[in-house]
Design a protein around this motif. Structure first.
Motif, PDB file in Angstrom:
ATOM      1  N   ASN A 119      17.699  64.286  41.517  1.00  0.00           N
ATOM      2  CA  ASN A 119      17.700  63.650  40.212  1.00  0.00           C
ATOM      3  C   ASN A 119      16.566  62.631  40.145  1.00  0.00           C
ATOM      4  OD1 ASN A 119      18.842  62.309  37.635  1.00  0.00           O
ATOM      5  ND2 ASN A 119      20.295  63.965  38.054  1.00  0.00           N
ATOM      6  N   VAL A 120      16.454  61.970  39.021  1.00  0.00           N
ATOM      7  CA  VAL A 120      15.395  60.979  38.819  1.00  0.00           C
ATOM      8  C   VAL A 120      15.718  59.705  39.607  1.00  0.00           C
ATOM      9  CG1 VAL A 120      14.730  61.861  36.560  1.00  0.00           C
ATOM     10  CG2 VAL A 120      16.542  60.130  36.727  1.00  0.00           C
ATOM     11  N   SER A 121      14.708  58.852  39.729  1.00  0.00           N
ATOM     12  CA  SER A 121      14.882  57.621  40.506  1.00  0.00           C
ATOM     13  C   SER A 121      15.924  56.691  39.895  1.00  0.00           C
ATOM     14  CB  SER A 121      13.540  56.893  40.651  1.00  0.00           C
ATOM     15  OG  SER A 121      12.973  56.621  39.382  1.00  0.00           O
ATOM     16  N   GLY A 147      22.968  60.606  53.082  1.00  0.00           N
ATOM     17  CA  GLY A 147      21.880  59.668  52.882  1.00  0.00           C
ATOM     18  C   GLY A 147      21.005  60.178  51.756  1.00  0.00           C
ATOM     19  N   ALA A 148      20.012  59.413  51.382  1.00  0.00           N
ATOM     20  CA  ALA A 148      19.125  59.816  50.290  1.00  0.00           C
ATOM     21  C   ALA A 148      17.697  59.415  50.613  1.00  0.00           C
ATOM     22  CB  ALA A 148      19.570  59.164  48.976  1.00  0.00           C
ATOM     23  N   VAL A 149      16.763  60.160  50.038  1.00  0.00           N
ATOM     24  CA  VAL A 149      15.342  59.834  50.142  1.00  0.00           C
ATOM     25  C   VAL A 149      14.740  59.914  48.756  1.00  0.00           C
ATOM     26  CG1 VAL A 149      15.035  60.593  52.534  1.00  0.00           C
ATOM     27  CG2 VAL A 149      14.767  62.256  50.667  1.00  0.00           C
ATOM     28  N   LEU A 150      13.650  59.206  48.551  1.00  0.00           N
ATOM     29  CA  LEU A 150      12.907  59.296  47.301  1.00  0.00           C
ATOM     30  C   LEU A 150      11.512  59.799  47.618  1.00  0.00           C
ATOM     31  CD1 LEU A 150      13.005  56.954  44.273  1.00  0.00           C
ATOM     32  CD2 LEU A 150      10.838  57.911  45.034  1.00  0.00           C
ATOM     33  N   ILE A 151      11.158  60.949  47.062  1.00  0.00           N
ATOM     34  CA  ILE A 151       9.866  61.579  47.333  1.00  0.00           C
ATOM     35  C   ILE A 151       9.128  61.785  46.021  1.00  0.00           C
ATOM     36  CG2 ILE A 151       8.683  63.582  48.304  1.00  0.00           C
ATOM     37  CD1 ILE A 151      11.094  64.014  50.119  1.00  0.00           C
ATOM     38  N   ASN A 152       7.899  61.337  45.972  1.00  0.00           N
ATOM     39  CA  ASN A 152       7.052  61.562  44.808  1.00  0.00           C
ATOM     40  C   ASN A 152       6.255  62.839  45.036  1.00  0.00           C
ATOM     41  OD1 ASN A 152       5.211  61.434  42.635  1.00  0.00           O
ATOM     42  ND2 ASN A 152       5.257  59.198  42.655  1.00  0.00           N
ATOM     43  N   ALA A 153       6.307  63.740  44.054  1.00  0.00           N
ATOM     44  CA  ALA A 153       5.564  64.998  44.171  1.00  0.00           C
ATOM     45  C   ALA A 153       4.069  64.764  44.330  1.00  0.00           C
ATOM     46  CB  ALA A 153       5.822  65.875  42.952  1.00  0.00           C
ATOM     47  N   SER A 154       3.594  63.561  44.001  1.00  0.00           N
ATOM     48  CA  SER A 154       2.162  63.264  44.113  1.00  0.00           C
ATOM     49  C   SER A 154       1.671  63.320  45.555  1.00  0.00           C
ATOM     50  CB  SER A 154       1.846  61.886  43.521  1.00  0.00           C
ATOM     51  OG  SER A 154       2.531  60.864  44.230  1.00  0.00           O
ATOM     52  N   HIS A 155       2.572  63.349  46.528  1.00  0.00           N
ATOM     53  CA  HIS A 155       2.160  63.570  47.919  1.00  0.00           C
ATOM     54  C   HIS A 155       1.603  64.982  48.106  1.00  0.00           C
ATOM     55  CE1 HIS A 155       3.558  59.878  49.799  1.00  0.00           C
ATOM     56  NE2 HIS A 155       4.687  59.969  49.117  1.00  0.00           N
ATOM     57  N   VAL A 157       1.044  67.431  45.005  1.00  0.00           N
ATOM     58  CA  VAL A 157       0.353  67.942  43.822  1.00  0.00           C
ATOM     59  C   VAL A 157      -0.128  66.754  42.989  1.00  0.00           C
ATOM     60  CG1 VAL A 157       1.617  70.136  43.687  1.00  0.00           C
ATOM     61  CG2 VAL A 157       2.550  68.096  42.566  1.00  0.00           C
ATOM     62  N   PRO A 158      -1.137  66.954  42.128  1.00  0.00           N
ATOM     63  CA  PRO A 158      -1.654  65.833  41.330  1.00  0.00           C
ATOM     64  C   PRO A 158      -0.788  65.522  40.104  1.00  0.00           C
ATOM     65  CG  PRO A 158      -2.963  67.781  40.909  1.00  0.00           C
ATOM     66  CD  PRO A 158      -1.990  68.159  41.985  1.00  0.00           C
ATOM     67  N   GLN A 159       0.462  65.172  40.367  1.00  0.00           N
ATOM     68  CA  GLN A 159       1.394  64.759  39.318  1.00  0.00           C
ATOM     69  C   GLN A 159       2.308  63.679  39.887  1.00  0.00           C
ATOM     70  OE1 GLN A 159       5.375  66.179  36.838  1.00  0.00           O
ATOM     71  NE2 GLN A 159       4.395  67.605  38.231  1.00  0.00           N
ATOM     72  N   SER A 160       2.445  62.584  39.171  1.00  0.00           N
ATOM     73  CA  SER A 160       3.378  61.534  39.580  1.00  0.00           C
ATOM     74  C   SER A 160       4.777  61.947  39.144  1.00  0.00           C
ATOM     75  CB  SER A 160       2.991  60.194  38.940  1.00  0.00           C
ATOM     76  OG  SER A 160       3.927  59.201  39.291  1.00  0.00           O
ATOM     77  N   ARG A 161       5.634  62.231  40.130  1.00  0.00           N
ATOM     78  CA  ARG A 161       6.981  62.730  39.818  1.00  0.00           C
ATOM     79  C   ARG A 161       7.958  62.273  40.906  1.00  0.00           C
ATOM     80  NH1 ARG A 161       8.181  66.621  36.182  1.00  0.00           N
ATOM     81  NH2 ARG A 161      10.232  67.617  36.289  1.00  0.00           N
ATOM     82  N   PRO A 162       8.355  60.997  40.889  1.00  0.00           N
ATOM     83  CA  PRO A 162       9.310  60.519  41.898  1.00  0.00           C
ATOM     84  C   PRO A 162      10.708  61.056  41.624  1.00  0.00           C
ATOM     85  CG  PRO A 162       8.815  58.779  40.322  1.00  0.00           C
ATOM     86  CD  PRO A 162       7.923  59.932  39.964  1.00  0.00           C
ATOM     87  N   ARG A 163      11.344  61.568  42.679  1.00  0.00           N
ATOM     88  CA  ARG A 163      12.691  62.108  42.552  1.00  0.00           C
ATOM     89  C   ARG A 163      13.527  61.717  43.768  1.00  0.00           C
ATOM     90  NH1 ARG A 163      11.221  62.495  38.084  1.00  0.00           N
ATOM     91  NH2 ARG A 163      11.360  64.275  36.640  1.00  0.00           N
ATOM     92  N   VAL A 164      14.811  61.498  43.517  1.00  0.00           N
ATOM     93  CA  VAL A 164      15.766  61.175  44.574  1.00  0.00           C
ATOM     94  C   VAL A 164      16.440  62.456  45.043  1.00  0.00           C
ATOM     95  CG1 VAL A 164      17.922  59.974  45.118  1.00  0.00           C
ATOM     96  CG2 VAL A 164      16.191  58.857  43.700  1.00  0.00           C
ATOM     97  N   PHE A 165      16.570  62.588  46.355  1.00  0.00           N
ATOM     98  CA  PHE A 165      17.251  63.732  46.949  1.00  0.00           C
ATOM     99  C   PHE A 165      18.389  63.194  47.824  1.00  0.00           C
ATOM    100  CE2 PHE A 165      12.983  64.958  45.930  1.00  0.00           C
ATOM    101  CZ  PHE A 165      13.124  66.210  45.357  1.00  0.00           C
ATOM    102  N   VAL A 166      19.607  63.547  47.450  1.00  0.00           N
ATOM    103  CA  VAL A 166      20.803  63.125  48.178  1.00  0.00           C
ATOM    104  C   VAL A 166      21.216  64.283  49.075  1.00  0.00           C
ATOM    105  CG1 VAL A 166      23.146  62.235  47.985  1.00  0.00           C
ATOM    106  CG2 VAL A 166      21.475  61.753  46.173  1.00  0.00           C
ATOM    107  N   ILE A 167      21.242  64.045  50.371  1.00  0.00           N
ATOM    108  CA  ILE A 167      21.457  65.120  51.327  1.00  0.00           C
ATOM    109  C   ILE A 167      22.660  64.786  52.193  1.00  0.00           C
ATOM    110  CG2 ILE A 167      20.437  66.377  53.281  1.00  0.00           C
ATOM    111  CD1 ILE A 167      17.701  65.241  51.796  1.00  0.00           C
ATOM    112  N   GLY A 168      23.533  65.745  52.356  1.00  0.00           N
ATOM    113  CA  GLY A 168      24.724  65.541  53.167  1.00  0.00           C
ATOM    114  C   GLY A 168      25.005  66.722  54.065  1.00  0.00           C
ATOM    115  N   THR A 169      25.688  66.474  55.172  1.00  0.00           N
ATOM    116  CA  THR A 169      26.057  67.540  56.097  1.00  0.00           C
ATOM    117  C   THR A 169      27.424  67.286  56.696  1.00  0.00           C
ATOM    118  OG1 THR A 169      25.416  68.761  58.091  1.00  0.00           O
ATOM    119  CG2 THR A 169      24.898  66.412  58.049  1.00  0.00           C
TER     120      THR A 169
END
Length: 354
Positions: A119-121, A147-155, A157-169
């Motif tokens: 989802n979004v930040s 836990g969760a991480v926030l990754i910007n697609a700009s790492h 591709v040339p687009q600023s798109r920060p998104r939160v990823f919630v990951i569980g196991t």
């Protein structure tokens, strides 16, 4: 890894299928769901159409789903986005995440042991982090270490798109996949929320290599510039910024400032975050500077797809708005691939190790 040995996953809120594209080296979707027929046409044009089930998630029965090891849910962001009304995770649209949890519950012991939500930040910043805390606790209550991480697609591709990823196991966490504290993918806001949660998992991810691509690399140069009247809306200070940048291309959105329409541009070689084309100000313009002056046009659907990291053979059937809509409301392909390669695949293998 041969297709027959790929890990199986469920794809909720599947949209145009860019998650499936990003995970394809190690995972294959065995069941996907979305309510939007416009996005479904794009999904069917690129993936097995029998996998996709179009309809309201409220009608999905968890007991009927095929076996899978990963459940991915890119649930609606409108009520968590700063561009929206921020009504929160219990509202009508973003609140559909609770339907996903219901489906997970209905799967019982067969529920996937690894989950990923996107989802979004605003998920971690809205309402002082309460939205995230409620979701996190709901997953913990179901037996997941989260836990969760926030990754910007700009790492990537040339687009600023920060998104939160919630990951569980529900499986063991290999020591290399968790850290003792925050890393580059944990923003100050995310750290602040995490510090209030016992047992928060600090997922450990290597920092991506420096991106080499910029906006120039996605441009379809044969497409004419036909919106010079829009270029005339660029404020003088933004024009100076473009001139001093030395860049051939920039991108911009129309805004209303002090009751006046302007085209605000960025000149750092990166596009602004793509949106769904709901109104005149939601479509992003490409600005070109040459010896004849400054010109503008809308980004093409192929340029938009490239900004999402989709390959050029990714089909975009339908109208311009259909293609823009399918891409503007999706997950950047290389971000999904990065998570698959660096985290999700290992978590699934650990969770299902005999």
């Amino acid at each position: 890894m041969e297709s027959g040995t790929k890990h199986r996953f469920h794809e909720f809120f599947a949209g145009s299928g860019l998650v499936s594209c990003g995970l394809s080296d190690s995972f294959r979707s065995v069941w996907a769901n979305d309510v939007n027929e416009r996005k479904a046409r794009v999904y069917r044009a690129n993936f097995d159409p029998q996998v996709l089930h179009v309809g309201d998630i409220a009608d999905v029965k968890g007991s009927k789903l095929p076996a899978a090891s990963l459940s991915w849910a890119s649930f609606p962001c409108q009520d968590l986005s700063l561009a929206g009304n921020i009504e929160g995770i219990y509202s009508e649209r973003s609140g559909l995440v609770w339907q996903w949890l219901r489906v997970l519950d209905e799967q019982g012991d067969a529920a996937p042991r690894v989950i990923c939500l996107e989802n979004v930040s605003g998920l971690v910043s809205a309402h002082n982090g309460e939205d995230y805390r409620h979701l996190h606790q709901a997953l913990v209550n179901r037996g997941y270490a989260v836990g969760a991480v926030l990754i910007n697609a700009s790492h990537f591709v040339p687009q600023s798109r920060p998104r939160v990823f919630v990951i569980g196991t529900k499986g063991p966490i290999p020591s290399c996949l968790s850290a003792d504290g925050p890393i580059w993918a944990h923003t100050t806001t995310l750290q602040r929320v995490a510090s209030t949660i016992d047992g928060f998992v600090w997922w450990n991810l290597p920092k991506p290599e420096r991106r080499t691509q910029n906006i120039d690399d996605v441009v379809e140069r044969q497409v004419p510039f036909d919106k010079d009247e829009v270029a005339a809306l660029i404020p003088a200070n933004h024009l100076r910024k473009l001139e001093t940048s030395g860049r051939e291309y920039a991108t911009g959105y129309r805004r209303t400032r002090h009751g006046k329409q302007v085209l605000e541009i960025r000149c750092d070689g990166v596009a602004g975050c793509l949106r769904t084309p709901a109104g005149g100000s939601s479509r992003q313009y490409l600005v070109h500077q040459d010896e004849r002056g400054v010109h503008a046009r809308l980004l093409t659907t192929r340029e938009v797809a490239r900004l999402m990291g989709a390959p050029d053979n990714f089909e975009l059937p339908g109208t311009y708005n259909d293609g823009y809509f399918a891409m503007g409301d999706a997950v950047a392909v290389p971000v999904a691939k990065f998570l698959s390669d660096r985290l999700l695949t290992q978590l699934v293998e650990a969770a299902y190790a005999v």
